[in-house]
Design a protein around this motif. Sequence first.
Motif, PDB file in Angstrom:
ATOM      1  N   ALA A  92       0.930  -1.375  -0.036  1.00  0.00           N
ATOM      2  CA  ALA A  92      -0.043   0.283  -0.164  1.00  0.00           C
ATOM      3  C   ALA A  92       1.068   1.606  -0.107  1.00  0.00           C
ATOM      4  CB  ALA A  92      -0.536  -0.103   1.387  1.00  0.00           C
ATOM      5  N   ARG A  93       2.471   0.789   0.594  1.00  0.00           N
ATOM      6  CA  ARG A  93       3.236   2.402   0.593  1.00  0.00           C
ATOM      7  C   ARG A  93       3.251   2.568   0.052  1.00  0.00           C
ATOM      8  NH1 ARG A  93       6.225   0.941   6.564  1.00  0.00           N
ATOM      9  NH2 ARG A  93       4.287   0.703   7.625  1.00  0.00           N
ATOM     10  N   ARG A  94       3.514   1.295  -1.387  1.00  0.00           N
ATOM     11  CA  ARG A  94       4.573   1.242  -3.291  1.00  0.00           C
ATOM     12  C   ARG A  94       3.301   2.322  -3.418  1.00  0.00           C
ATOM     13  NH1 ARG A  94       7.994  -1.416  -6.126  1.00  0.00           N
ATOM     14  NH2 ARG A  94       8.479  -0.856  -8.346  1.00  0.00           N
ATOM     15  N   ALA A  95       2.135   1.627  -3.225  1.00  0.00           N
ATOM     16  CA  ALA A  95       0.918   2.236  -4.641  1.00  0.00           C
ATOM     17  C   ALA A  95       0.839   3.342  -4.088  1.00  0.00           C
ATOM     18  CB  ALA A  95      -0.283   1.124  -3.915  1.00  0.00           C
ATOM     19  N   LEU A  96       0.234   4.383  -3.154  1.00  0.00           N
ATOM     20  CA  LEU A  96       0.388   5.720  -2.833  1.00  0.00           C
ATOM     21  C   LEU A  96       1.863   6.912  -3.753  1.00  0.00           C
ATOM     22  CD1 LEU A  96      -1.383   7.524  -0.583  1.00  0.00           C
ATOM     23  CD2 LEU A  96       0.156   6.781   0.799  1.00  0.00           C
ATOM     24  N   SER A  97       2.910   5.892  -3.207  1.00  0.00           N
ATOM     25  CA  SER A  97       3.429   6.628  -3.556  1.00  0.00           C
ATOM     26  C   SER A  97       4.392   6.712  -5.673  1.00  0.00           C
ATOM     27  CB  SER A  97       5.321   6.135  -3.312  1.00  0.00           C
ATOM     28  OG  SER A  97       5.370   6.277  -1.722  1.00  0.00           O
ATOM     29  N   ASP A  98       3.168   5.645  -5.988  1.00  0.00           N
ATOM     30  CA  ASP A  98       3.710   5.482  -7.572  1.00  0.00           C
ATOM     31  C   ASP A  98       2.221   6.172  -7.861  1.00  0.00           C
ATOM     32  OD1 ASP A  98       5.790   3.534  -6.914  1.00  0.00           O
ATOM     33  OD2 ASP A  98       4.529   1.901  -7.975  1.00  0.00           O
ATOM     34  N   SER A  99       1.146   6.658  -6.988  1.00  0.00           N
ATOM     35  CA  SER A  99      -0.507   7.414  -7.418  1.00  0.00           C
ATOM     36  C   SER A  99      -0.251   8.766  -7.328  1.00  0.00           C
ATOM     37  CB  SER A  99      -1.465   6.491  -7.063  1.00  0.00           C
ATOM     38  OG  SER A  99      -1.149   7.010  -6.035  1.00  0.00           O
ATOM     39  N   LEU A 100       0.964   9.323  -6.808  1.00  0.00           N
ATOM     40  CA  LEU A 100       1.292  10.644  -6.497  1.00  0.00           C
ATOM     41  C   LEU A 100       0.755  11.459  -7.679  1.00  0.00           C
ATOM     42  CD1 LEU A 100       4.474  10.444  -4.623  1.00  0.00           C
ATOM     43  CD2 LEU A 100       1.750  11.140  -3.139  1.00  0.00           C
ATOM     44  N   PRO A 101       1.233  11.182  -9.163  1.00  0.00           N
ATOM     45  CA  PRO A 101       1.070  12.062 -10.237  1.00  0.00           C
ATOM     46  C   PRO A 101      -0.696  12.057 -10.530  1.00  0.00           C
ATOM     47  CG  PRO A 101       2.109  10.553 -11.004  1.00  0.00           C
ATOM     48  CD  PRO A 101       2.528  10.479  -9.673  1.00  0.00           C
ATOM     49  N   PHE A 102      -1.298  11.363  -9.862  1.00  0.00           N
ATOM     50  CA  PHE A 102      -3.095  11.021 -10.374  1.00  0.00           C
ATOM     51  C   PHE A 102      -3.744  11.404  -8.861  1.00  0.00           C
ATOM     52  CE2 PHE A 102      -2.552   7.384 -13.001  1.00  0.00           C
ATOM     53  CZ  PHE A 102      -2.983   7.864 -14.401  1.00  0.00           C
ATOM     54  N   LEU A 103      -2.914  11.581  -7.684  1.00  0.00           N
ATOM     55  CA  LEU A 103      -3.724  11.998  -6.484  1.00  0.00           C
ATOM     56  C   LEU A 103      -3.286  13.754  -6.821  1.00  0.00           C
ATOM     57  CD1 LEU A 103      -2.395   9.282  -4.104  1.00  0.00           C
ATOM     58  CD2 LEU A 103      -4.483   9.701  -5.093  1.00  0.00           C
ATOM     59  N   ALA A 104      -2.636  13.577  -7.218  1.00  0.00           N
ATOM     60  CA  ALA A 104      -2.004  15.538  -7.505  1.00  0.00           C
ATOM     61  C   ALA A 104      -3.259  16.327  -8.488  1.00  0.00           C
ATOM     62  CB  ALA A 104      -0.857  15.893  -8.006  1.00  0.00           C
ATOM     63  N   ASN A 105      -3.804  15.549  -9.058  1.00  0.00           N
ATOM     64  CA  ASN A 105      -4.593  15.798  -9.974  1.00  0.00           C
ATOM     65  C   ASN A 105      -6.131  15.682  -9.944  1.00  0.00           C
ATOM     66  OD1 ASN A 105      -3.617  17.190 -12.565  1.00  0.00           O
ATOM     67  ND2 ASN A 105      -2.250  15.715 -12.282  1.00  0.00           N
ATOM     68  N   ALA A 106      -6.545  15.167  -9.118  1.00  0.00           N
ATOM     69  CA  ALA A 106      -7.613  14.858  -8.337  1.00  0.00           C
ATOM     70  C   ALA A 106      -8.395  16.075  -7.835  1.00  0.00           C
ATOM     71  CB  ALA A 106      -7.120  14.040  -7.422  1.00  0.00           C
ATOM     72  N   ASN A 107      -9.835  16.587  -7.719  1.00  0.00           N
ATOM     73  CA  ASN A 107     -10.723  17.000  -7.132  1.00  0.00           C
ATOM     74  C   ASN A 107     -10.480  17.365  -5.538  1.00  0.00           C
ATOM     75  OD1 ASN A 107     -10.308  18.917  -9.524  1.00  0.00           O
ATOM     76  ND2 ASN A 107     -12.722  18.057  -9.467  1.00  0.00           N
ATOM     77  N   GLU A 108     -10.280  14.982  -5.902  1.00  0.00           N
ATOM     78  CA  GLU A 108     -10.519  14.228  -4.472  1.00  0.00           C
ATOM     79  C   GLU A 108     -10.067  13.272  -4.179  1.00  0.00           C
ATOM     80  OE1 GLU A 108     -14.939  13.279  -1.594  1.00  0.00           O
ATOM     81  OE2 GLU A 108     -14.608  13.533  -3.310  1.00  0.00           O
ATOM     82  N   VAL A 109      -9.646  13.517  -3.308  1.00  0.00           N
ATOM     83  CA  VAL A 109      -8.593  11.934  -2.703  1.00  0.00           C
ATOM     84  C   VAL A 109      -9.899  11.194  -1.247  1.00  0.00           C
ATOM     85  CG1 VAL A 109      -6.451  11.232  -1.755  1.00  0.00           C
ATOM     86  CG2 VAL A 109      -6.441  12.957  -3.730  1.00  0.00           C
ATOM     87  N   VAL A 110      -9.649  10.177  -1.175  1.00  0.00           N
ATOM     88  CA  VAL A 110     -10.184  10.360  -0.195  1.00  0.00           C
ATOM     89  C   VAL A 110      -8.935   8.466   0.491  1.00  0.00           C
ATOM     90  CG1 VAL A 110     -12.002   8.525   1.016  1.00  0.00           C
ATOM     91  CG2 VAL A 110     -12.801  10.402  -0.358  1.00  0.00           C
ATOM     92  N   ILE A 111      -9.251   8.055   1.392  1.00  0.00           N
ATOM     93  CA  ILE A 111      -8.315   6.973   1.722  1.00  0.00           C
ATOM     94  C   ILE A 111      -8.977   6.310   2.808  1.00  0.00           C
ATOM     95  CG2 ILE A 111      -5.775   6.846   2.961  1.00  0.00           C
ATOM     96  CD1 ILE A 111      -4.992   9.890   3.397  1.00  0.00           C
ATOM     97  N   ALA A 112      -8.740   5.164   2.675  1.00  0.00           N
ATOM     98  CA  ALA A 112     -10.190   4.369   3.198  1.00  0.00           C
ATOM     99  C   ALA A 112      -9.190   2.695   3.638  1.00  0.00           C
ATOM    100  CB  ALA A 112     -11.382   3.566   2.274  1.00  0.00           C
ATOM    101  N   THR A 113      -9.629   2.808   5.075  1.00  0.00           N
ATOM    102  CA  THR A 113      -9.327   1.613   5.271  1.00  0.00           C
ATOM    103  C   THR A 113     -10.248   0.096   5.840  1.00  0.00           C
ATOM    104  OG1 THR A 113      -7.518   0.358   6.911  1.00  0.00           O
ATOM    105  CG2 THR A 113      -9.153   1.882   7.880  1.00  0.00           C
TER     106      THR A 113
END
Length: 269
Positions: free
Chosen positions: A161-182
Amino acid sequence: MSYKTIVVNLAVDADPAPIVKLGAELAKRFDAHLVGLAAADVPPLVATDDCLVYEGEIMQIQRTEIEKLLAKLRDSFETLVPASISSEWVQYVCGPTRALGIAARSADLIVTADGGDDVFRAVDVGSLVLGVGRPVLVVAGNAEHILGKTVLVAWKDGREARRALSDSLPFLANANEVVIATMEADSGQDARNSLADVAVFLEQHGITARTEVIAGEADGERLVAFARLIRADLIVSGAYGHSRLREWAFGGVTRSLIGESGINRLLSN
């Protein structure tokens, strides 16, 4: 961080237009170089109706047919990608999963549609995610666009999950809303502290996120249902927190996400 080289996989038995248009759109969004790739292989043995096995001439005929098909896909790719986008084409006469592993050496992101059962003509998404060492964006069926306005990050405190979070930063930076769920059977303070730490990490990258605890054991169908509830069109998830054998034998979030073709999924291992 941004994606500088994006590899888009054209399945040999599918219409190339949707995935090429999507890849071109991502390349434009991230100012990235786009690599179009297609691959297929000849099965090592060919059985006839008489149960006889031939090699040589029949295999060469099949190889020639594959090369013709790859040439047509190249024409489609070069026609559909605008001249304003930096791009190139590569093709292989080998299994698509192996070909993508080769291309991933110089790529930041792999984009593919869902796979199939024929390993000679279709990518094995599970094997790709496990072995490629790059984030894999598995797009929804026939999608031509990924808006990525609302992104759901599936969080479980572990390496994947930590790897996925870092790998997705370009998408997250372009998003209007980011929801982190567990997903937790017991939504105690430890789970909330873990989510809070992730939110702080994203804030340090200029990304504002909200956190949610989904009550219950980890379950892929429940995760997808939550994604639809918040109208997310991209799920970010680590892949195979358990062994792949256990996932396929007993079920698991990764297995569910790979089998879910109705939403875009970014998977990392």
